[in-house]
Design a protein around this motif. Sequence first.
Motif, mmCIF file in Angstrom:
data_model
loop_
_atom_site.group_PDB
_atom_site.id
_atom_site.type_symbol
_atom_site.label_atom_id
_atom_site.label_comp_id
_atom_site.label_asym_id
_atom_site.label_seq_id
_atom_site.Cartn_x
_atom_site.Cartn_y
_atom_site.Cartn_z
ATOM 1 N N ASN A 1 -35.359 -2.485 20.194
ATOM 2 C CA ASN A 1 -36.397 -1.706 20.858
ATOM 3 C C ASN A 1 -36.177 -0.195 20.689
ATOM 4 O O ASN A 1 -36.283 0.572 21.641
ATOM 5 N N LEU A 2 -35.879 0.200 19.464
ATOM 6 C CA LEU A 2 -35.636 1.612 19.164
ATOM 7 C C LEU A 2 -36.524 2.060 18.006
ATOM 8 O O LEU A 2 -36.746 1.300 17.059
ATOM 9 N N LEU A 3 -37.001 3.292 18.100
ATOM 10 C CA LEU A 3 -37.815 3.886 17.042
ATOM 11 C C LEU A 3 -36.980 4.931 16.312
ATOM 12 O O LEU A 3 -36.439 5.850 16.924
ATOM 13 N N TYR A 4 -36.893 4.781 14.974
ATOM 14 C CA TYR A 4 -36.121 5.715 14.152
ATOM 15 C C TYR A 4 -37.085 6.681 13.463
ATOM 16 O O TYR A 4 -37.991 6.249 12.741
ATOM 17 N N VAL A 5 -36.864 7.961 13.707
ATOM 18 C CA VAL A 5 -37.755 9.009 13.204
ATOM 19 C C VAL A 5 -36.971 9.925 12.280
ATOM 20 O O VAL A 5 -36.072 10.650 12.719
ATOM 21 N N GLY A 6 -37.271 9.899 10.988
ATOM 22 C CA GLY A 6 -36.648 10.809 10.045
ATOM 23 C C GLY A 6 -37.354 12.147 10.033
ATOM 24 O O GLY A 6 -38.577 12.210 10.177
ATOM 25 N N ASP A 7 -36.582 13.219 9.868
ATOM 26 C CA ASP A 7 -37.138 14.564 9.821
ATOM 27 C C ASP A 7 -36.650 15.252 8.546
ATOM 28 O O ASP A 7 -35.492 15.061 8.129
ATOM 29 N N ALA A 8 -37.513 16.049 7.922
ATOM 30 C CA ALA A 8 -37.162 16.705 6.664
ATOM 31 C C ALA A 8 -36.044 17.720 6.814
ATOM 32 O O ALA A 8 -35.530 18.227 5.808
ATOM 33 N N SER A 9 -35.643 18.029 8.047
ATOM 34 C CA SER A 9 -34.483 18.893 8.286
ATOM 35 C C SER A 9 -33.177 18.108 8.202
ATOM 36 O O SER A 9 -32.145 18.566 8.692
ATOM 37 N N ASN A 10 -33.230 16.914 7.601
ATOM 38 C CA ASN A 10 -32.064 16.046 7.379
ATOM 39 C C ASN A 10 -31.546 15.407 8.666
ATOM 40 O O ASN A 10 -30.364 15.082 8.773
ATOM 41 N N LEU A 11 -32.445 15.196 9.615
ATOM 42 C CA LEU A 11 -32.064 14.559 10.880
ATOM 43 C C LEU A 11 -32.787 13.226 11.043
ATOM 44 O O LEU A 11 -33.875 13.017 10.490
ATOM 45 N N ILE A 12 -32.159 12.328 11.807
ATOM 46 C CA ILE A 12 -32.828 11.129 12.297
ATOM 47 C C ILE A 12 -32.741 11.139 13.812
ATOM 48 O O ILE A 12 -31.654 11.291 14.380
ATOM 49 N N TYR A 13 -33.903 11.005 14.458
ATOM 50 C CA TYR A 13 -33.946 10.886 15.910
ATOM 51 C C TYR A 13 -34.133 9.413 16.256
ATOM 52 O O TYR A 13 -34.998 8.735 15.698
ATOM 53 N N VAL A 14 -33.322 8.937 17.185
ATOM 54 C CA VAL A 14 -33.436 7.558 17.657
ATOM 55 C C VAL A 14 -34.053 7.600 19.048
ATOM 56 O O VAL A 14 -33.469 8.153 19.983
ATOM 57 N N ASN B 1 -39.176 19.884 21.230
ATOM 58 C CA ASN B 1 -40.079 21.043 21.257
ATOM 59 C C ASN B 1 -40.253 21.706 19.895
ATOM 60 O O ASN B 1 -40.505 22.908 19.791
ATOM 61 N N LYS B 2 -40.125 20.923 18.835
ATOM 62 C CA LYS B 2 -40.344 21.464 17.493
ATOM 63 C C LYS B 2 -41.837 21.626 17.256
ATOM 64 O O LYS B 2 -42.611 20.688 17.420
ATOM 65 N N GLY B 3 -42.249 22.822 16.853
ATOM 66 C CA GLY B 3 -43.663 23.097 16.693
ATOM 67 C C GLY B 3 -44.190 22.898 15.293
ATOM 68 O O GLY B 3 -45.382 23.071 15.036
ATOM 69 N N PHE B 4 -43.309 22.547 14.339
ATOM 70 C CA PHE B 4 -43.708 22.375 12.940
ATOM 71 C C PHE B 4 -43.257 20.995 12.485
ATOM 72 O O PHE B 4 -42.153 20.811 12.004
ATOM 73 N N PRO B 5 -44.112 19.972 12.641
ATOM 74 C CA PRO B 5 -43.692 18.588 12.371
ATOM 75 C C PRO B 5 -43.384 18.362 10.890
ATOM 76 O O PRO B 5 -44.151 18.780 10.013
ATOM 77 N N ARG B 6 -42.274 17.662 10.627
ATOM 78 C CA ARG B 6 -41.922 17.302 9.252
ATOM 79 C C ARG B 6 -41.323 15.889 9.253
ATOM 80 O O ARG B 6 -40.196 15.673 8.820
ATOM 81 N N THR B 7 -42.087 14.942 9.752
ATOM 82 C CA THR B 7 -41.615 13.565 9.882
ATOM 83 C C THR B 7 -41.618 12.885 8.522
ATOM 84 O O THR B 7 -42.674 12.697 7.912
ATOM 85 N N SER B 8 -40.437 12.497 8.052
ATOM 86 C CA SER B 8 -40.302 11.911 6.725
ATOM 87 C C SER B 8 -40.171 10.392 6.753
ATOM 88 O O SER B 8 -40.296 9.749 5.703
ATOM 89 N N MET B 9 -39.909 9.820 7.920
ATOM 90 C CA MET B 9 -39.705 8.373 8.031
ATOM 91 C C MET B 9 -40.032 7.927 9.448
ATOM 92 O O MET B 9 -39.826 8.675 10.406
ATOM 93 N N LEU B 10 -40.520 6.710 9.556
ATOM 94 C CA LEU B 10 -40.860 6.158 10.863
ATOM 95 C C LEU B 10 -40.744 4.639 10.794
ATOM 96 O O LEU B 10 -41.445 3.993 10.018
ATOM 97 N N LYS B 11 -39.807 4.080 11.568
ATOM 98 C CA LYS B 11 -39.685 2.624 11.573
ATOM 99 C C LYS B 11 -39.092 2.160 12.901
ATOM 100 O O LYS B 11 -38.145 2.754 13.412
ATOM 101 N N PHE B 12 -39.670 1.074 13.432
ATOM 102 C CA PHE B 12 -39.262 0.540 14.725
ATOM 103 C C PHE B 12 -38.337 -0.657 14.530
ATOM 104 O O PHE B 12 -38.638 -1.572 13.757
ATOM 105 N N ASP B 13 -37.201 -0.649 15.218
ATOM 106 C CA ASP B 13 -36.254 -1.767 15.215
ATOM 107 C C ASP B 13 -36.580 -2.653 16.409
ATOM 108 O O ASP B 13 -36.219 -2.349 17.550
ATOM 109 N N GLU B 14 -37.265 -3.764 16.134
ATOM 110 C CA GLU B 14 -37.709 -4.631 17.224
ATOM 111 C C GLU B 14 -36.550 -5.342 17.901
ATOM 112 O O GLU B 14 -36.645 -5.708 19.081
ATOM 113 N N SER B 15 -35.438 -5.551 17.204
ATOM 114 C CA SER B 15 -34.309 -6.253 17.798
ATOM 115 C C SER B 15 -33.636 -5.420 18.887
ATOM 116 O O SER B 15 -33.053 -5.967 19.827
#
Length: 516
Positions: A179-192, A163-177
């Motif tokens: 089936n996970l999407l890695y989402v970097g955020d400028a708040s120093n987080l990675i969401y899997v 529910n973050k209302g201010f997007p700051r996506t710094s990275m986006l890459k899908f691991d096909e092996s």
Amino acid sequence: MAFLKTANFAFIIFILILINLFFFNNRKTTEIYSLQNRIYTQDTVRSGKELAQIYCKICHQFPEPELLDKGTWANHVLPNMGMRMGIKIPGVDPFAGTPKEDLDLVKSLGIYPDEPIITEEQWAKITDYYLNEAPNKPLKQNLESKKIDYLSLFQTKKVFINNKGFPRTSMLKFDESKNLLYVGDASNLIYVLDNTMSVKKTWKMPSPAVDIDFPANNSPRILTIGKFSPSDQKLGSLLYNSTSLKNLPRPVSFTTADLNADHKEDVVICGFGHNTGKLFWYDNFNPEKEHVLKNVPGARKVEITDLNHDGKPDLVVLMAQAFEQVSVFYNLGNNMFEEKVVLKFPPVYGVSYLELADFNNDGHQDILLTNGDNWDYSIIRKNYHGVRIYINDGHDNFENTFFYPLYGASKALARDFDNDGDLDIAASAFYNDHDKPEQSFIYLSNEGNMGFKAHATPEAASGKWLTMDAADYDNDGDIDIFLGSYFHTFGEYFKQVSKGVSDFPQLLVLTNNLEE
């Protein structure tokens, strides 16, 4: 350079002095300035155009006046150019805006010389030339062939993470092996995220993640930038196997290969930096075995391929900042590389991304390139921003055979999205300042003979798409697209609101409907 062939001996000395001044930390001595002053007097009869073609080409490709409008030249670009030649601009501090922690380093580089390397009269001629020849307003893009159809091939879904209302996506890459999407955020987080776009894990990073890869039978390797904003501090890291490579100069991407045939993996890192930076590689990830390929800022993207078919991996490199070019570093063996500049652009072009692909199926790698970086001294709409294809003639000479105008173009991916045997293009525009924000993402379907048909979707208006990836996340046999949105300031955010945008997801997932 042609002008060197006709230059007199004194002028050749002058050029060597300037190269020393700009590229070797500006070692200023009384003797050098005395010699410069004697040479200036021999250069008083040249026109403003001649002077611009001499002085501006010392550091980068000559920028034609038509690339920017009069106001942008006068108020933003020319003052900075002048200060870099030692011209004092009344009331202007060349170091204004420089982070306090970077100030001493930037001053030591001699970017803004204490003494002028050009006379006031010569500088006046250069400024008059640009202001007389530049258009009153930025030149518009040619829209005659820019009919845009609705994007029916993909179904769009907005993804809001926590529910973050201010997007700051710094990275986006899908691991096909996995089936996970890695989402970097400028708040120093990675969401899997799993393939339902639900968050499964959250990782804390030392700084924003900007690149990642997935080695077989091992944990991901993650590149963190240090500071997202322009900085010369060496705060970046490459994290892997519970260890890290540290003190990297604001790195933005990396890639790996066995470059020296020792059966060990090496890593090439693009240290984009700001005023300083470098393109370099570590033998077997060992920082004590560093090899610097280019000791300037702006390294943006590296592709590794055996371009000349000699059995050794070569590097195709995109350089940004003032050094806007594409270079091939041919692998000579024994850790040695030879550079060939294959494409060169004016410094205001804003090259942003590169990818190799064989568009005409002749067995030679072509170049897909975007230029649209607009985070500089000339933040205007530029008619030369867009997506370009350069065809390889088989001898690594590249000819521009396709251009699609797209303000603020940031990335393009070549994939066969419609499974018809040729390469289509997905293109995003982070710096898109268009009256139609839905055109910040364009899908170009390949119609054959280097002809492409443009498609857009209204949902693309909801973000500023800095990152993009493509993969078959739903395992149905066709390629899907992920877009990641990033807002650097609230001003950018409210600008989108003023255009009628009301919701701001972190991601836009475009699910390919082909198999359906």
